[in-house]
Design an enzyme around this catalytic site. Structure first.
Site, short mmCIF file in Angstrom:
data_model
loop_
_atom_site.label_atom_id
_atom_site.label_comp_id
_atom_site.label_asym_id
_atom_site.label_seq_id
_atom_site.Cartn_x
_atom_site.Cartn_y
_atom_site.Cartn_z
N LYS A 123 6.07 11.98 8.88
CA LYS A 123 5.62 12.61 7.62
C LYS A 123 4.13 12.95 7.63
O LYS A 123 3.70 13.94 7.05
CB LYS A 123 5.94 11.72 6.42
CG LYS A 123 5.40 10.30 6.53
CD LYS A 123 6.50 9.30 6.33
CE LYS A 123 6.16 7.98 6.96
NZ LYS A 123 7.27 7.07 7.02
N GLY A 181 13.81 8.58 4.30
CA GLY A 181 14.67 8.00 5.33
C GLY A 181 16.08 8.54 5.36
O GLY A 181 16.31 9.70 5.70
N GLY A 223 8.91 -8.05 7.20
CA GLY A 223 8.82 -6.81 7.97
C GLY A 223 8.86 -5.57 7.08
O GLY A 223 8.98 -4.45 7.57
N ASP A 274 1.47 6.96 1.96
CA ASP A 274 2.77 7.25 2.57
C ASP A 274 3.64 8.06 1.60
O ASP A 274 4.24 9.08 1.98
CB ASP A 274 3.45 5.92 2.93
CG ASP A 274 4.87 6.12 3.43
OD1 ASP A 274 5.02 6.45 4.62
OD2 ASP A 274 5.81 5.94 2.63
N LYS A 289 5.08 12.22 1.84
CA LYS A 289 6.46 12.68 1.59
C LYS A 289 6.49 13.69 0.43
O LYS A 289 7.19 14.69 0.46
CB LYS A 289 7.36 11.49 1.28
CG LYS A 289 7.46 10.53 2.46
CD LYS A 289 8.04 9.19 2.04
CE LYS A 289 8.03 8.20 3.17
NZ LYS A 289 8.33 6.83 2.74
N GLY A 326 13.97 2.19 7.85
CA GLY A 326 14.78 1.31 8.69
C GLY A 326 15.40 2.07 9.83
O GLY A 326 15.55 3.30 9.77
#
Ligand SMILES: NC(=O)c1ccc[n+]([C@@H]2O[C@H](COP(=O)([O-])OP(=O)(O)OC[C@H]3O[C@@H](n4cnc5c(N)ncnc54)[C@H](OP(=O)(O)O)[C@@H]3O)[C@@H](O)[C@H]2O)c1
Length: 431
Positions: free
Chosen positions: A108, A137, A190, A204, A208, A305
């Site tokens: 992105k 995603g 994570g 982030d 997008k 993911g």
């Protein structure tokens, strides 16, 4: 099946790259049947050839320098899964397109920064640049906008575009633990990087959003003009008061075109808790799309993911295998408009203000006088003593007003002697 196989090369065999290799290795037959031709991995590249990986790369040509993939005559499609707006990802993209290779990416940052010029380069070389995996995603939002919704005039997209922030805001609300504790937990699970700033400062989500705005409105990708506010200032206190008032707090990326007034912003928002997007919790992403003739549409799903992102990368590869090419941003790059977006100070909406003050007579009157002076009409007020009792939170929900008026009011309220710190302001979003 007699058709020529589609030969792909993958640069970056990390989380997403491994996922793409796994799908092609385990679902190859199904993909071939659906695409009408085999999809073969012929080459790969990553930083360290000796690193142990969960997939077998033995049968593929290895390139130490990923940019060299772009010169391999056997490669039809370059799949870039390295990351970064510039550097090797940009170099690889530019070279692949110039060499007449289709380019698929989940990057992105690259597309938000250089999307318009790369789309032009792809058209000049009669190839496609595709980036379904770069936004939300596993949710096929780019395909939805370009295909299923292709007849629609989109007026607004509001999205939960960052799973880390959504996880954190959900966990704070559900567990009553504070921002720092939940951030640490997100890092242990994570869900957040060791340097979480790209996620929690809204960058982030803004990458997008920049892509979505361009596809929805036919404007040149313009990351720089996005107003960006992350979630660092959202406290447990705000989450609790929001809930008491019937709202949830979500980090939203919003782009809109209301009667020719274009806006794009990323910021935490109060959303009425009964709205579908307010119920999207945890690491999931969601998109709320408004357009004509469709009306309103909600899409929800995993925004990141290995599996979800690889699924979106494969969808782009399948399009290329089938010969289904579309313009990167929905229309030819020469038609993408350079658009002015309104400054956040011109934003019009309802607001939540939380004022922490000494629990004394006259403070509330002082606050409401200032709001009146700035022509801000109040919808409701809540006053609650703090746990220790000496201070109070005054929560004000306004009717629609301009951000400029709120900024002026906040400056004045902050100067009231008994007000302890600058009021917290959160925009209210009526989706
Ligand atoms: N992870 C997600 O859930 C997700 C979701 C949406 C989009 N994306 C995007 O997908 C892309 C990849 O993300 P990821 O999570 O898979 O990252 P990652 O796990 O860190 O993998 C990055 C890969 O790139 C390789 N690499 C790094 N620098 C390189 C260089 N200079 N030359 C060659 N190879 C290099 C690394 O090599 P080594 O393995 O040898 O170290 C690694 O295999 C990014 O653009 C990201 O924004 C990721």
């Amino acid at each position: 099946m007699s058709k020529k196989p589609l030969n792909i090369a993958i640069a970056g065999i990390g989380t997403v790259g491994t996922g793409v290799v796994e799908i092609i290795q385990t679902q190859g037959e199904l993909l071939s049947q659906r695409a009408g031709r085999p999809i073969n991995i012929v080459a790969v590249s990553s930083r360290n050839q000796n690193k142990s990986r969960s997939v077998d790369l033995g049968g593929f040509t290895w390139y130490n320098n990923p940019v060299d993939i772009a010169s391999d005559p056997s490669v039809d499609v370059v799949v870039e899964l390295i990351g970064g707006a510039d550097g090797v990802a940009y170099e690889l993209c530019e070279k692949a397109l110039k060499n007449g290779k289709h380019f698929v990416t989940a990057n992105k940052a690259l597309i938000a920064r250089h999307g318009a010029s790369l789309a032009k380069l792809a058209e000049e070389n009669n190839v496609t640049i595709a980036f379904e995996a770069a936004v939300a995603g596993g949710i096929p939002i780019i395909k939805a906008l370009k295909e299923g919704l292709s007849s629609n005039n989109i007026s607004r997209i509001s999205g939960i575009l960052n799973g880390t922030c959504n996880f954190m805001l959900t966990a704070m609300a559900e567990t009553g633990r504070d921002f720092d504790t939940i951030l640490k937990e997100a890092q242990e699970l994570g869900y957040a990087e060791s340097d979480p700033s790209f996620d929690i400062d809204g960058v982030d989500a803004a990458h997008k959003l920049a892509i979505l705005t361009s596809i929805a409105f036919g404007t040149k990708v313009d990351f720089e003009s996005i107003y960006i506010e992350g979630i660092r200032n959202i406290s447990l206190t705000d989450i609790k008061f929001a809930r008491e008032l019937g709202y949830k707090i979500k980090l939203l990326g919003i782009c809109s075109n209301e009667n020719g007034i274009f806006e794009q912003r990323v910021c935490p928002c109060l959303i009425p808790e009964e709205y579908p997007v307010a119920r999207v919790d945890g690491v999931n992403n969601a998109l709320f799309i408004q357009g004509e003739p469709i009306g309103k549409l909600v899409m929800e799903g995993p925004g990141a993911g290995k599996g979800a992102t690889a699924s979106a990368v494969i969808a782009d590869i399948m399009d290329i295998a089938r010969g289904c090419f579309s313009y990167a941003f929905n229309i030819p790059s020469s038609l993408l408009k350079k658009q002015d977006f309104v400054d956040i100070t011109q934003h019009e909406g309802e607001y939540y203000l939380r004022i922490l003050a000494e629990d004394k007579a006259g403070v509330l009157a002082g606050v409401t006088d200032i709001l009146k002076d700035e022509n801000i009409s109040v919808s409701s007020v809540l006053q609650k003593s703090t746990a220790k009792g000496e201070n109070a939170h005054i929560i004000v929900i306004t009717h629609e007003t301009f951000e400029q008026s709120i900024i002026k009011a906040v400056e004045k309220i902050e100067k009231i002697a008994s007000v302890i710190k600058r009021p917290n302001v959160i925009r209210i979003e009526s989706l």
